[in-house]
Design a protein around this motif. Structure first.
Motif, short mmCIF file in Angstrom:
data_model
loop_
_atom_site.label_atom_id
_atom_site.label_comp_id
_atom_site.label_asym_id
_atom_site.label_seq_id
_atom_site.Cartn_x
_atom_site.Cartn_y
_atom_site.Cartn_z
N LEU A 167 0.84 -1.20 0.00
CA LEU A 167 0.00 0.00 0.00
C LEU A 167 0.88 1.25 0.00
CD1 LEU A 167 -2.98 0.83 0.05
CD2 LEU A 167 -2.92 0.77 2.54
N GLU A 168 1.93 1.21 0.82
CA GLU A 168 2.85 2.35 0.89
C GLU A 168 3.66 2.52 -0.39
OE1 GLU A 168 4.76 1.31 4.54
OE2 GLU A 168 3.09 2.13 5.73
N HIS A 169 4.01 1.41 -1.02
CA HIS A 169 4.85 1.46 -2.23
C HIS A 169 4.05 1.62 -3.52
CE1 HIS A 169 8.31 -0.86 -0.05
NE2 HIS A 169 8.07 0.32 0.46
N PHE A 214 -17.92 -1.28 6.14
CA PHE A 214 -19.28 -0.75 6.27
C PHE A 214 -19.63 -0.50 7.73
CE2 PHE A 214 -23.88 -1.06 6.73
CZ PHE A 214 -24.31 -0.18 5.75
N ASN A 215 -19.14 -1.40 8.59
CA ASN A 215 -19.50 -1.29 10.01
C ASN A 215 -18.50 -0.49 10.83
OD1 ASN A 215 -22.04 -2.81 10.13
ND2 ASN A 215 -20.78 -4.50 9.39
N HIS A 216 -17.49 0.08 10.19
CA HIS A 216 -16.50 0.90 10.91
C HIS A 216 -17.13 2.25 11.25
CE1 HIS A 216 -12.86 3.19 11.76
NE2 HIS A 216 -12.26 2.02 11.93
N PRO A 217 -16.88 2.73 12.49
CA PRO A 217 -17.50 4.00 12.89
C PRO A 217 -17.15 5.19 11.99
CG PRO A 217 -15.98 3.15 14.59
CD PRO A 217 -16.17 2.07 13.59
N ASP A 218 -15.98 5.15 11.32
CA ASP A 218 -15.57 6.28 10.48
C ASP A 218 -16.04 6.16 9.03
OD1 ASP A 218 -14.27 7.32 12.63
OD2 ASP A 218 -12.29 6.55 12.04
N GLY A 254 -8.18 -6.11 9.58
CA GLY A 254 -8.65 -4.74 9.69
C GLY A 254 -7.98 -3.81 8.69
N LEU A 255 -6.96 -4.30 7.99
CA LEU A 255 -6.28 -3.48 6.99
C LEU A 255 -7.23 -3.08 5.86
CD1 LEU A 255 -3.51 -2.28 6.17
CD2 LEU A 255 -3.10 -4.38 4.85
N ILE A 256 -8.30 -3.83 5.69
CA ILE A 256 -9.29 -3.54 4.64
C ILE A 256 -9.82 -2.12 4.78
CG2 ILE A 256 -11.32 -4.38 5.94
CD1 ILE A 256 -10.71 -4.91 2.18
N VAL A 257 -9.84 -1.58 6.00
CA VAL A 257 -10.37 -0.24 6.20
C VAL A 257 -9.52 0.78 5.43
CG1 VAL A 257 -10.87 1.55 7.92
CG2 VAL A 257 -11.49 -0.84 8.37
N ARG A 258 -8.18 0.65 5.57
CA ARG A 258 -7.29 1.55 4.82
C ARG A 258 -7.27 1.25 3.34
NH1 ARG A 258 -1.43 2.13 7.35
NH2 ARG A 258 -1.14 3.11 5.31
N LEU A 259 -7.21 -0.03 3.03
CA LEU A 259 -7.17 -0.47 1.64
C LEU A 259 -8.45 -0.04 0.92
CD1 LEU A 259 -5.07 -2.10 0.08
CD2 LEU A 259 -6.35 -4.18 0.64
N GLY A 260 -9.57 -0.27 1.57
CA GLY A 260 -10.87 0.05 0.97
C GLY A 260 -11.05 1.54 0.77
N SER A 261 -10.53 2.32 1.71
CA SER A 261 -10.61 3.77 1.60
C SER A 261 -9.77 4.24 0.40
CB SER A 261 -10.14 4.39 2.91
OG SER A 261 -9.77 5.72 2.73
#
Ligand code: C2E
Ligand code: MG
Ligand code: MG
Ligand code: MG
Length: 284
Positions: A35-37, A123-127, A84-91
């Motif tokens: 993701l960083e690269h 979808f269920n993440h508060p942010d 939980g990395l999906i939150v960053r990846l999905g964003s």
């Protein structure tokens, strides 16, 4: 289970891969680095409108270029979801998709809708609402060009909370689709209560179309059910002319599959739009 798509060379990870805690941690670390690269890329698969024959839009599908090999999302999305990395990846995917949709509109290529997969954990993440608003605002995309694909599993845990979030998303101007419809534990009553725009019939029902009376009945019934609720229907995994003809005769709205378009880099999707607008027979 890894699946190889013709035309794309995927690495088939060893079946034991990702089973032990250590393997998982290793994969997670590599995903974070990727993701960083900038080793992830969003591919786009065309969706064809059966009414006017045109490209309605694209589904955004993530790809991982891992040292020259391509890793299928079936390999890493479940692990990203678990960690939980999906939150960053999905964003990240959502931002890319919004940027691309806006770029197509700015280039005079119409207003193709880009559909983005949203995992249950996202979808269920508060942010989540904040993330969606930020993606719309920073890219300046017309929200009508974005559709979110959620699964039955995302919304069934806390149906009441889900309903209000779905309403909030609709209020932003986005469209909402249920992905892989028919594979989850759907309760028919929620279809009425959830403010949806579309059902995507899972590829597993389309595969045997014309050869399985059972699947034929299911697909026909889902199309009728959707229409009676005022929803559109997309058939996933349409690979043959015969499948498409059958779906058209049943009044299916949109088809997506290798017949018309393989998931491709943004530049290839752009070519598809350009060709289409020149009125030439488009294929990708
Ligand atoms: P999905 O959302 O149901 O996406 C459709 C999958 O079917 C894609 O697999 C697509 O390449 C494949 N497909 C489309 N047409 C055909 C066809 O005619 N024949 C066959 N055999 N396959 C077809 P892909 O790209 O490997 O993605 C697999 C799954 O990974 C997706 O299923 C989705 O659940 C997940 N995924 C992909 N990208 C993302 C993402 O950005 N975020 C999240 N949360 N999940 C993603
Ligand atoms: Mg999808
Ligand atoms: Mg799907
Ligand atoms: Mg599917």
């Amino acid at each position: 289970q890894a699946h190889a798509e013709p035309g794309n060379s995927y690495v088939i990870y060893d079946a034991r891969m990702g089973n032990t805690q250590r393997d998982k941690l290793h994969m997670e670390t590599r995903m974070l680095k990727a993701l960083e690269h900038g080793d992830f890329e969003v591919y786009y698969q065309g969706q064809r409108d059966l009414r006017d024959g045109g490209i309605k839009g694209f589904e955004a599908l993530i790809r991982w270029h891992d040292n020259g090999k391509m890793v299928s999302p079936a390999q890493f999305i479940p692990l990203a979801e678990e960690s939980g990395l999906i939150v960053r990846l999905g964003s990240w995917v959502l931002h890319q998709a919004c940027r691309q949709a806006k770029a197509w509109a700015d280039a005079g290529l119409g207003r193709p809708v880009v559909a983005v997969n949203i995992s249950p954990r996202q979808f269920n993440h508060p942010d989540f609402m904040t993330t969606v608003r930020a993606a719309l605002q920073t890219t300046g995309v017309d929200p009508a060009q974005i559709e979110l694909e959620i699964t039955e599993g995302s919304v069934m845990d806390d149906a009441e909370a889900s309903i209000s979030q779905l309403h909030a998303l609709r209020a932003l101007g986005l469209a909402l689709a249920i992905d892989d419809f028919g594979t989850g534990y759907a309760s028919l009553s929620y279809l009425r209560r959830f403010p949806l725009n579309r059902l995507k019939v899972d590829r597993s029902f389309i595969m045997q179309l014309g050869n399985s009376e059972g699947d034929d009945t299911i697909v026909r019934t889902v199309i009728e059910l959707a229409h009676s609720l005022g929803l559109s229907v997309t058939a996933e995994g349409v690979e043959t002319v015969a499948q498409e003809a059958t779906l058209r005769s049943w009044d299916c709205d949109v088809v997506q599959g290798f017949l018309h378009s393989r998931p491709s880099p943004a530049a290839v999707a752009t070519d598809l739009l350009v060709t289409e607008r020149k009125g030439m027979p488009a294929a990708a």
